[in-house]
Scaffold this motif. Structure first.
Motif, PDB file in Angstrom:
ATOM      1  N   PRO A 163       0.805  -1.218   0.000  1.00  0.00           N
ATOM      2  CA  PRO A 163       0.000   0.000   0.000  1.00  0.00           C
ATOM      3  C   PRO A 163       0.845   1.278   0.000  1.00  0.00           C
ATOM      4  N   HIS A 164       2.086   1.153   0.441  1.00  0.00           N
ATOM      5  CA  HIS A 164       2.992   2.298   0.486  1.00  0.00           C
ATOM      6  C   HIS A 164       3.605   2.598  -0.885  1.00  0.00           C
ATOM      7  N   SER A 165       3.500   1.672  -1.836  1.00  0.00           N
ATOM      8  CA  SER A 165       4.135   1.820  -3.145  1.00  0.00           C
ATOM      9  C   SER A 165       3.302   2.713  -4.057  1.00  0.00           C
ATOM     10  N   THR A 182      -7.355  -1.938 -13.285  1.00  0.00           N
ATOM     11  CA  THR A 182      -6.896  -0.900 -12.353  1.00  0.00           C
ATOM     12  C   THR A 182      -7.945  -0.658 -11.275  1.00  0.00           C
ATOM     13  N   GLN A 183      -9.211  -0.672 -11.641  1.00  0.00           N
ATOM     14  CA  GLN A 183     -10.269  -0.500 -10.639  1.00  0.00           C
ATOM     15  C   GLN A 183     -10.237  -1.641  -9.623  1.00  0.00           C
ATOM     16  N   ILE A 184     -10.011  -2.862 -10.089  1.00  0.00           N
ATOM     17  CA  ILE A 184      -9.883  -4.000  -9.170  1.00  0.00           C
ATOM     18  C   ILE A 184      -8.697  -3.773  -8.230  1.00  0.00           C
ATOM     19  N   SER A 185      -7.579  -3.314  -8.787  1.00  0.00           N
ATOM     20  CA  SER A 185      -6.393  -3.042  -7.966  1.00  0.00           C
ATOM     21  C   SER A 185      -6.672  -1.960  -6.933  1.00  0.00           C
ATOM     22  N   LEU A 186      -7.373  -0.904  -7.361  1.00  0.00           N
ATOM     23  CA  LEU A 186      -7.721   0.171  -6.428  1.00  0.00           C
ATOM     24  C   LEU A 186      -8.609  -0.359  -5.310  1.00  0.00           C
ATOM     25  N   ASP A 187      -9.570  -1.192  -5.664  1.00  0.00           N
ATOM     26  CA  ASP A 187     -10.470  -1.771  -4.665  1.00  0.00           C
ATOM     27  C   ASP A 187      -9.714  -2.636  -3.658  1.00  0.00           C
ATOM     28  N   MET A 188      -8.594  -3.197  -4.079  1.00  0.00           N
ATOM     29  CA  MET A 188      -7.773  -4.037  -3.200  1.00  0.00           C
ATOM     30  C   MET A 188      -6.727  -3.232  -2.428  1.00  0.00           C
ATOM     31  N   ASN A 224      -2.045   1.663  -4.441  1.00  0.00           N
ATOM     32  CA  ASN A 224      -1.903   3.112  -4.454  1.00  0.00           C
ATOM     33  C   ASN A 224      -1.538   3.582  -5.868  1.00  0.00           C
ATOM     34  N   VAL A 225      -2.539   3.659  -6.742  1.00  0.00           N
ATOM     35  CA  VAL A 225      -2.315   4.136  -8.109  1.00  0.00           C
ATOM     36  C   VAL A 225      -2.310   5.655  -8.061  1.00  0.00           C
ATOM     37  N   VAL A 226      -1.169   6.257  -8.390  1.00  0.00           N
ATOM     38  CA  VAL A 226      -1.013   7.705  -8.248  1.00  0.00           C
ATOM     39  C   VAL A 226      -1.259   8.465  -9.538  1.00  0.00           C
ATOM     40  N   ALA A 227      -1.162   7.780 -10.685  1.00  0.00           N
ATOM     41  CA  ALA A 227      -1.370   8.438 -11.979  1.00  0.00           C
ATOM     42  C   ALA A 227      -1.379   7.376 -13.065  1.00  0.00           C
ATOM     43  N   ASP A 260       8.419  14.267 -14.185  1.00  0.00           N
ATOM     44  CA  ASP A 260       8.650  15.711 -14.224  1.00  0.00           C
ATOM     45  C   ASP A 260       7.626  16.470 -13.376  1.00  0.00           C
ATOM     46  N   ALA A 261       6.450  15.868 -13.160  1.00  0.00           N
ATOM     47  CA  ALA A 261       5.425  16.491 -12.314  1.00  0.00           C
ATOM     48  C   ALA A 261       5.738  16.301 -10.831  1.00  0.00           C
ATOM     49  N   GLY A 262       6.838  15.620 -10.533  1.00  0.00           N
ATOM     50  CA  GLY A 262       7.252  15.431  -9.149  1.00  0.00           C
ATOM     51  C   GLY A 262       6.600  14.240  -8.465  1.00  0.00           C
ATOM     52  N   ILE A 263       5.990  13.373  -9.239  1.00  0.00           N
ATOM     53  CA  ILE A 263       5.344  12.195  -8.667  1.00  0.00           C
ATOM     54  C   ILE A 263       6.369  11.087  -8.520  1.00  0.00           C
ATOM     55  N   LYS A 264       6.513  10.572  -7.303  1.00  0.00           N
ATOM     56  CA  LYS A 264       7.431   9.456  -7.048  1.00  0.00           C
ATOM     57  C   LYS A 264       6.760   8.179  -7.524  1.00  0.00           C
ATOM     58  N   VAL A 265       7.488   7.386  -8.314  1.00  0.00           N
ATOM     59  CA  VAL A 265       6.928   6.158  -8.866  1.00  0.00           C
ATOM     60  C   VAL A 265       7.799   4.976  -8.443  1.00  0.00           C
TER      61      VAL A 265
END
Length: 159
Positions: free
Chosen positions: A51-53, A69-75, A78-81, A107-112
Motif C-alpha cells: 500500500p505504500h508503493s 486498475t479498478q480491481i487493484s484500487l479496490d484491493m 496506491n495508483v497515483v497516476a 517531471d510532475a514530481g510524482i514518485k513512482v
C-alpha cells in the motif's frame, strides 16, 4: 544475465513477461550513471510492493486497463497516476491524473515505485522500454503475444 537486471515470469500478476530493473540509489539518475547491483538478491526489495508503493499504469484509459486498475484500487493499490499518449491533462478513475509519457509523470514530481503496463502486444516493448529509461524500479507487463523481436529489444534495453 548481467548483474542487477532480472527477468521473472511469476504468478498471475506477471503473465508472460515480468520485468525487474533495479538501481543502487532511490533517486532518479540517467542510465549512463546508474549503479549496477552485484547480484539478483539485491533486486528482491523491489518486489516488496504494498500500500505504500506509488504505482502508475501505462495504457491507463484503455478498456482492460480500466477494469483491472479498478480491481487493484479496490484491493488497496496506491495508483497515483496513469499514462495514455494523447490523453495527457485529463483525469480518470476517481480523478487520477493522466499523462502522455512516463517522463511527464516524473517531471510532475510524482514518485513512482512501480508501473503496470496494459497496452496491446505491438506497443508493449515501447512502453516497457520507456519505463526502463525512466528507471522505474518494478515494471510489470501483462501483454500476451509480444513479438519475439520486441522481447529482444526489451532485453537489449535492460543490458
Amino acid at each position: 544475465m548481467l548483474a542487477g537486471h532480472s527477468i521473472r515470469t511469476t504468478g498471475p500478476h506477471c503473465l508472460r513477461m515480468g520485468l525487474l530493473k533495479s538501481f543502487a540509489a532511490t533517486t532518479r539518475r540517467g542510465l549512463a550513471t546508474s549503479a549496477t547491483r552485484s547480484s539478483y538478491a539485491d533486486t528482491i526489495g523491489n518486489l516488496a510492493a504494498g500500500p505504500h508503493s506509488n504505482v502508475i499504469v501505462q495504457g491507463f484509459t484503455g478498456k482492460a486497463s480500466t477494469v483491472h486498475t479498478q480491481i487493484s484500487l479496490d484491493m488497496g493499490t496506491n495508483v497515483v497516476a496513469g499514462v495514455s499518449p494523447g490523453k495527457g491533462g485529463t483525469k480518470h478513475l476517481g480523478g487520477r491524473r493522466v499523462f502522455n509519457t512516463v517522463k511527464e509523470v516524473l517531471d510532475a514530481g510524482i514518485k513512482v515505485d512501480a508501473t503496470s503496463v496494459f497496452v496491446p502486444p505491438a506497443l508493449a516493448a515501447d512502453a516497457i522500454i520507456e519505463a526502463i529509461r525512466a528507471e522505474i524500479p518494478l515494471i510489470v507487463s501483462v501483454a500476451e503475444g509480444v513479438p519475439v523481436k520486441d522481447q529482444f529489444r526489451v532485453m537489449e534495453a535492460l543490458h
